[in-house]
Design a protein around this motif. Structure first.
Motif, PDB file in Angstrom:
ATOM      1  N   MET A   1       0.846  -1.193   0.000  1.00 49.13           N
ATOM      2  CA  MET A   1       0.000   0.000   0.000  1.00 49.13           C
ATOM      3  C   MET A   1       0.884   1.246   0.000  1.00 49.13           C
ATOM      4  N   ASN A   2       0.472   2.252  -0.757  1.00 52.99           N
ATOM      5  CA  ASN A   2       1.253   3.478  -0.860  1.00 52.99           C
ATOM      6  C   ASN A   2       1.305   4.195   0.493  1.00 52.99           C
ATOM      7  N   PRO A   3       2.504   4.551   0.990  1.00 54.92           N
ATOM      8  CA  PRO A   3       2.639   5.212   2.299  1.00 54.92           C
ATOM      9  C   PRO A   3       1.951   6.583   2.359  1.00 54.92           C
ATOM     10  N   ASP A   4       1.661   7.174   1.197  1.00 56.99           N
ATOM     11  CA  ASP A   4       0.993   8.486   1.194  1.00 56.99           C
ATOM     12  C   ASP A   4      -0.322   8.447   1.964  1.00 56.99           C
ATOM     13  N   LEU A   5      -1.013   7.314   1.891  1.00 54.93           N
ATOM     14  CA  LEU A   5      -2.292   7.169   2.594  1.00 54.93           C
ATOM     15  C   LEU A   5      -2.104   7.304   4.101  1.00 54.93           C
ATOM     16  N   PHE A   6      -1.104   6.598   4.647  1.00 55.34           N
ATOM     17  CA  PHE A   6      -0.854   6.647   6.084  1.00 55.34           C
ATOM     18  C   PHE A   6      -0.293   8.008   6.504  1.00 55.34           C
ATOM     19  N   GLN A   7       0.491   8.611   5.621  1.00 58.04           N
ATOM     20  CA  GLN A   7       1.025   9.942   5.925  1.00 58.04           C
ATOM     21  C   GLN A   7      -0.110  10.972   6.030  1.00 58.04           C
ATOM     22  N   LYS A   8      -1.098  10.876   5.120  1.00 59.70           N
ATOM     23  CA  LYS A   8      -2.248  11.790   5.159  1.00 59.70           C
ATOM     24  C   LYS A   8      -3.069  11.579   6.428  1.00 59.70           C
ATOM     25  N   LEU A   9      -3.216  10.321   6.824  1.00 56.72           N
ATOM     26  CA  LEU A   9      -3.952  10.009   8.053  1.00 56.72           C
ATOM     27  C   LEU A   9      -3.213  10.575   9.271  1.00 56.72           C
ATOM     28  N   PHE A  10      -1.905  10.421   9.288  1.00 62.07           N
ATOM     29  CA  PHE A  10      -1.069  10.969  10.363  1.00 62.07           C
ATOM     30  C   PHE A  10      -1.240  12.491  10.445  1.00 62.07           C
ATOM     31  N   LEU A  11      -1.168  13.182   9.305  1.00 62.38           N
ATOM     32  CA  LEU A  11      -1.302  14.642   9.279  1.00 62.38           C
ATOM     33  C   LEU A  11      -2.702  15.091   9.682  1.00 62.38           C
ATOM     34  N   ASP A  12      -3.717  14.277   9.343  1.00 61.95           N
ATOM     35  CA  ASP A  12      -5.088  14.586   9.757  1.00 61.95           C
ATOM     36  C   ASP A  12      -5.212  14.539  11.284  1.00 61.95           C
ATOM     37  N   LEU A  13      -4.591  13.546  11.896  1.00 60.41           N
ATOM     38  CA  LEU A  13      -4.609  13.421  13.360  1.00 60.41           C
ATOM     39  C   LEU A  13      -3.851  14.579  14.013  1.00 60.41           C
ATOM     40  N   VAL A  14      -2.740  14.990  13.394  1.00 60.44           N
ATOM     41  CA  VAL A  14      -1.982  16.146  13.894  1.00 60.44           C
ATOM     42  C   VAL A  14      -2.871  17.392  13.879  1.00 60.44           C
ATOM     43  N   GLY A  15      -3.637  17.554  12.791  1.00 61.32           N
ATOM     44  CA  GLY A  15      -4.563  18.680  12.700  1.00 61.32           C
ATOM     45  C   GLY A  15      -5.605  18.654  13.799  1.00 61.32           C
ATOM     46  N   GLN A  16      -6.096  17.469  14.136  1.00 58.04           N
ATOM     47  CA  GLN A  16      -7.075  17.327  15.222  1.00 58.04           C
ATOM     48  C   GLN A  16      -6.456  17.703  16.568  1.00 58.04           C
ATOM     49  N   ILE A  17      -5.189  17.295  16.771  1.00 59.42           N
ATOM     50  CA  ILE A  17      -4.489  17.638  18.022  1.00 59.42           C
ATOM     51  C   ILE A  17      -4.294  19.148  18.100  1.00 59.42           C
ATOM     52  N   HIS A  18      -3.907  19.765  16.973  1.00 60.40           N
ATOM     53  CA  HIS A  18      -3.759  21.225  16.925  1.00 60.40           C
ATOM     54  C   HIS A  18      -5.040  21.899  17.405  1.00 60.40           C
ATOM     55  N   ALA A  19      -6.172  21.458  16.848  1.00 59.69           N
ATOM     56  CA  ALA A  19      -7.465  22.079  17.152  1.00 59.69           C
ATOM     57  C   ALA A  19      -7.849  21.900  18.615  1.00 59.69           C
ATOM     58  N   LYS A  20      -7.578  20.718  19.164  1.00 57.70           N
ATOM     59  CA  LYS A  20      -8.014  20.417  20.536  1.00 57.70           C
ATOM     60  C   LYS A  20      -7.076  20.974  21.603  1.00 57.70           C
ATOM     61  N   THR A  21      -5.848  21.340  21.202  1.00 58.35           N
ATOM     62  CA  THR A  21      -4.905  21.909  22.182  1.00 58.35           C
ATOM     63  C   THR A  21      -4.796  23.422  22.032  1.00 58.35           C
ATOM     64  N   HIS A  22      -5.642  23.996  21.179  1.00 61.09           N
ATOM     65  CA  HIS A  22      -5.604  25.449  20.929  1.00 61.09           C
ATOM     66  C   HIS A  22      -4.210  25.891  20.522  1.00 61.09           C
ATOM     67  N   GLN A 227       8.170   2.199   5.480  1.00 60.20           N
ATOM     68  CA  GLN A 227       7.546   3.506   5.724  1.00 60.20           C
ATOM     69  C   GLN A 227       6.158   3.350   6.346  1.00 60.20           C
ATOM     70  N   ASN A 228       5.387   2.382   5.849  1.00 64.35           N
ATOM     71  CA  ASN A 228       4.040   2.168   6.385  1.00 64.35           C
ATOM     72  C   ASN A 228       4.078   1.815   7.864  1.00 64.35           C
ATOM     73  N   GLN A 229       5.021   0.961   8.250  1.00 68.67           N
ATOM     74  CA  GLN A 229       5.099   0.538   9.646  1.00 68.67           C
ATOM     75  C   GLN A 229       5.459   1.717  10.557  1.00 68.67           C
ATOM     76  N   VAL A 230       6.359   2.587  10.072  1.00 64.95           N
ATOM     77  CA  VAL A 230       6.747   3.760  10.861  1.00 64.95           C
ATOM     78  C   VAL A 230       5.583   4.739  10.980  1.00 64.95           C
ATOM     79  N   PHE A 231       4.890   4.998   9.870  1.00 61.69           N
ATOM     80  CA  PHE A 231       3.756   5.924   9.926  1.00 61.69           C
ATOM     81  C   PHE A 231       2.614   5.375  10.791  1.00 61.69           C
TER      82      PHE A 231
END
Length: 281
Positions: A1-22, A227-231
Motif C-alpha cells: 500500500m502506498n505510504p501516502d495514505l498513512f502519511q495523510k492520516l497521520f497529518l489529519d490526526l496532527v490537525g485534530q491535536i492542533h485544534a483540541k490543544t488550541h 515507511q508504512n510501519q513507521v507511519f
C-alpha cells in the motif's frame, strides 16, 4: 500500500491535536527537530544500504513540545540512513510563529543566516572549538547557573555568518559545559537554557516508539513496507495523545498504552474509565 495514505492520516490526526490543544493560541510554540536511524538487515534491504555491511532508514521528525509530559509528532520524513540531517532542515522549518530547537547535527552557518533573515527563530548547540568573536557581554543576574551570555559573530573569515547571534554558556545536570547559539535576544538566558533542556523530549520519543510501537522489528522488506510501519507507529502515538486530551487525563502515554493492551478485548468504557482514573463498577 502506498505510504501516502498513512502519511495523510497521520497529518489529519496532527490537525485534530492542533485544534483540541488550541495550538494557534500559543504565544510561541516550541518545535524540536531531530532524526533517528532504524537499522535494517542488508541482505533483505539492499535498497537502504549506507555502509559496507549495514542498511538502514532514517526518521526525520519535528515534535511539538507543549509542556513536560505533553508533546506530539507534527511532521515526519523518511529517508535512507545515508541522508545527512542538515539536508532536511529546509523541509522541517516552515513556520515563523515558533521556536525551533535542534542539536549540532544541523549546524550550518549559511542556513543560520538565511533563517534569521527570513524571520525564523532557532536554538542549537555550538561546537566548543567553533571560532567566535565576542561583540558584547550581557550582564548576568545574581545566583544564575549561566556562565556567560554574549552577542557574537561566528565562523572564520572564509566561512563566517553575517548576522550577530547570542552565545550562552551553561552547565548541564552532569556538570558539562554547553554552548548554546540562538538568534533570540528578547528572552532571558535562563529561559533559553530551559528551552534547550526540552530537546531531550525527542530522544525520549524515539526511545518510546522503538520500545513500545514495534519499529525495531520490521515485517516487510520493501521501502513502502518500512515507511508504512513507521507511519502506523506515529498514528498510534497520535491516537494516544487524542485519547489523553479527550478524557482530560493526567495519565502518561505509556500508561494509557498499557491500559489499552489489558482492555483490548473488553468494552471501550473500561479502557476510558481506567484512563480517567475512575473506578469500574
Amino acid at each position: 500500500m502506498n505510504p501516502d495514505l498513512f502519511q495523510k492520516l497521520f497529518l489529519d490526526l496532527v490537525g485534530q491535536i492542533h485544534a483540541k490543544t488550541h495550538y494557534t493560541k500559543l504565544v510561541m510554540p516550541l518545535k524540536i527537530i531531530d532524526s533517528s536511524t532504524l537499522p535494517l538487515n542488508l541482505t533483505n534491504h539492499k535498497w537502504a544500504k549506507f555502509r559496507k555491511t549495514k542498511a538502514g532508514v532514517k526518521l526525520h521528525l519535528r515534535l511539538v513540545f507543549m509542556e513536560k509530559g505533553r508533546y506530539y509528532p507534527e511532521k515526519a520524513v523518511m529517508t535512507t540512513a545515508k541522508e545527512h540531517d542538515r539536508g532536511q532542515l529546509e523541509i522541517m522549518v516552515d513556520d515563523k510563529e515558533c521556536m525551533y530547537v535542534f542539536d549540532r547535527g544541523y549546524l550550518d552557518y549559511e542556513r543560520f543566516d538565511r533563517m534569521t533573515d527570513d524571520g525564523y527563530f532557532f536554538l542549537s548547540r555550538l561546537r566548543k572549538n567553533a571560532v567566535i568573536r565576542e561583540v558584547y557581554n550581557f550582564k548576568l543576574p545574581e545566583n544564575t547557573a549561566v556562565l556567560t551570555d554574549q552577542m557574537v559573530l561566528i565562523g572564520t573569515t572564509q566561512n563566517r555568518a553575517e548576522n550577530y547571534f547570542r552565545l550562552i554558556k551553561v552547565l548541564d545536570s552532569k556538570g558539562n559545559e554547553l554552548h548554546l547559539i540562538t538568534n533570540r535576544f528578547d528572552l532571558s538566558a535562563e529561559e533559553i537554557s530551559e528551552m534547550y533542556k526540552s530537546r531531550w523530549t525527542i530522544e525520549l520519543f524515539f526511545k518510546w516508539i522503538k520500545q513500545h510501537l514495534n519499529i525495531k522489528k520490521f515485517y516487510g522488506q520493501s521501502e513502502w513496507a518500512i515507511q508504512n510501519q513507521v507511519f502506523l507507529a506515529l498514528i498510534v502515538f497520535c491516537l494516544h495523545v487524542l485519547a489523553q486530551i479527550e478524557t482530560k487525563s493526567k495519565r502518561k502515554t505509556l500508561q494509557i498504552s498499557r491500559y489499552l493492551r489489558v482492555s483490548l478485548w473488553k468494552p471501550a468504557r473500561i479502557w476510558l474509565r481506567k484512563i480517567e482514573g475512575k473506578t469500574i463498577p
